[in-house]
Design an enzyme around this catalytic site. Structure first.
Site, short mmCIF file in Angstrom:
data_model
loop_
_atom_site.label_atom_id
_atom_site.label_comp_id
_atom_site.label_asym_id
_atom_site.label_seq_id
_atom_site.Cartn_x
_atom_site.Cartn_y
_atom_site.Cartn_z
CD GLU A 100 -12.57 -7.86 6.17
OE1 GLU A 100 -13.47 -8.67 6.46
OE2 GLU A 100 -11.94 -7.90 5.09
CB CYS A 119 -4.29 -4.30 2.36
SG CYS A 119 -5.79 -4.06 1.39
CB CYS A 126 -17.92 -1.08 -0.78
SG CYS A 126 -17.43 -0.35 -2.37
CB CYS A 130 -17.83 -5.38 -7.40
SG CYS A 130 -17.20 -3.79 -7.97
CB CYS A 133 -16.40 -7.39 -4.02
SG CYS A 133 -15.68 -6.55 -2.59
CB CYS A 352 -11.76 -7.43 0.60
SG CYS A 352 -12.10 -5.84 1.37
#
Length: 378
Positions: A100, A119, A126, A130, A133, A352
């Site tokens: 993204e 961004c 990832c 977290c 997220c 995100c």
């Protein structure tokens, strides 16, 4: 139309070294300046393929298309909100991985020029995990190459060329999918390409790398990229809570992460941003604000408070604005420079990683405007 991607594992033109491209042209009896023409033409965003680099002979354009990949992005799906001022894209790469990026426009006010922030992602997925997220909830795919990182910026330059006139201040932030400093070599290479005045030409002080706290790479960044901005995704002011919110804290606790932040600030004289997502009833109590103030006071940093954009798999909600304001007032009262991030179009989920999740089973197409899709400055 962007020309079709050549078959085979061709090198990407966006990360081709200048001397390698000079040698490639020399093998064809062409002068060295041809390499600079190509790199500048690709970076300018005015061409959608080698065939449109019209300052080159047609023969060379054809040979470039046989030897290099013009873009590592094969397809994109874009949605817009905020009256078109914010757009978010999911890009599909050659192996099917999806990433993204976000394009945010800010009009000029008074004497200030309009600015745009892009961004970008540094990984597909990832591994930090977290829990608040959406990217972390989706797991880790792979590292991106420098070309796949740079090509996100170039994609927006091509597709929104009319919006990026010379009066615009263009900022690029590594705050999309992934932990940039888990992929430090390609990220550092991408920063250098974006900063190179012969290529993309974005000033180092308009580039920001965000990290959840990869301490060795933070120290390396201070040595190798001292003019680039550093942001630390802190999100908690004591280790017990940060172990839960930012699991990398179990390897590099707050003292180690902020120690590296202080070293960066001392070596570079660049102010470090401490990013702090506001989660209702979790990290937004007055005591947490006092703890955060103790961590931030006395060195070159500022705190950036971020209203949480909730994700489906997380049980939390964002702190209401009055609570954010009270938290900010405690920090400011303690002498800590504090900002509250301006979030946009938060009517439905699109933090995100969420658009990627929504499109996970759909083929990517061209731009689709949807005022209902939320995108957050991140």
């Amino acid at each position: 139309m962007t020309e079709p991607s050549p078959a085979g594992p061709l090198p990407a033109i966006s990360e081709a070294a200048t001397d390698e491209l000079v040698a490639w042209f020399a093998d064809r009896g062409e002068p060295a300046y041809r390499a600079r023409q190509v790199l500048a033409g690709v970076a300018a965003g005015r061409a959608n393929g080698f065939v449109e680099l019209t300052d080159l002979p047609l023969r060379l354009r054809a040979e470039l298309g046989e030897a290099f990949r013009f873009s590592t992005i094969d397809a994109s799906h874009v949605v817009a909100t905020d009256g078109g001022q914010t757009e978010k894209a999911v890009h599909e790469l050659a192996d099917g991985q999806r990433i993204e990026s976000v394009f945010m426009q800010y009009p000029g006010r008074g004497a200030s020029a309009p600015r745009t922030t892009i961004c970008i992602s540094s990984q597909a997925g990832c591994a930090v995990g977290c829990p608040f997220c959406a990217t972390g909830q989706g797991g880790f795919g792979r590292h991106l190459s420098a070309a796949e990182i740079v090509d996100q910026v170039l994609w927006w330059r091509r597709s929104r060329a009319g919006l990026l006139d010379p009066e615009h201040h263009l900022n690029v932030v590594f705050m999309g999918m992934g932990e940039p400093l888990h992929n430090a070599d390609p990220v550092f290479q991408a920063v250098r390409i974006l900063n190179d005045p012969q290529r993309v030409g974005i000033g180092a002080r308009h580039l920001t790398v965000s990290t959840s706290g990869v301490v060795p790479a933070m120290d390396r960044m201070a040595d190798e990229l001292p003019q680039v901005n550093l942001a630390i995704s802190l999100h908690a002011a004591h280790d017990e809570l940060r172990d839960e919110l930012v699991p990398i804290n179990r390897k590099w606790p707050i003292s180690a992460v902020l120690g590296a932040g202080r070293r960066f600030a001392d070596r570079t004289r660049r102010r470090v941003s401490l990013e702090y997502v506001m989660i209702d009833g979790i990290n937004d109590a007055p005591l947490e604000a006092q703890r955060l103030a103790d961590l931030a006071r006395g060195w070159l940093c500022h705190v950036n408070l971020i209203p949480l954009n909730p994700t489906p798999a997380a049980p939390w909600s964002g702190t209401p604005r009055p609570g954010i304001d009270r938290f900010a007032a405690i920090l400011r009262g303690a002498g800590v420079a504090t900002t509250v991030r301006d979030t946009r179009g938060r009517s439905i989920e699109a933090a995100c990683g969420q658009l990627h999740a929504q499109l996970s089973r759909r083929a990517l197409g061209s731009r689709v405007a949807s005022p209902e899709l939320v995108m957050v400055e991140a």
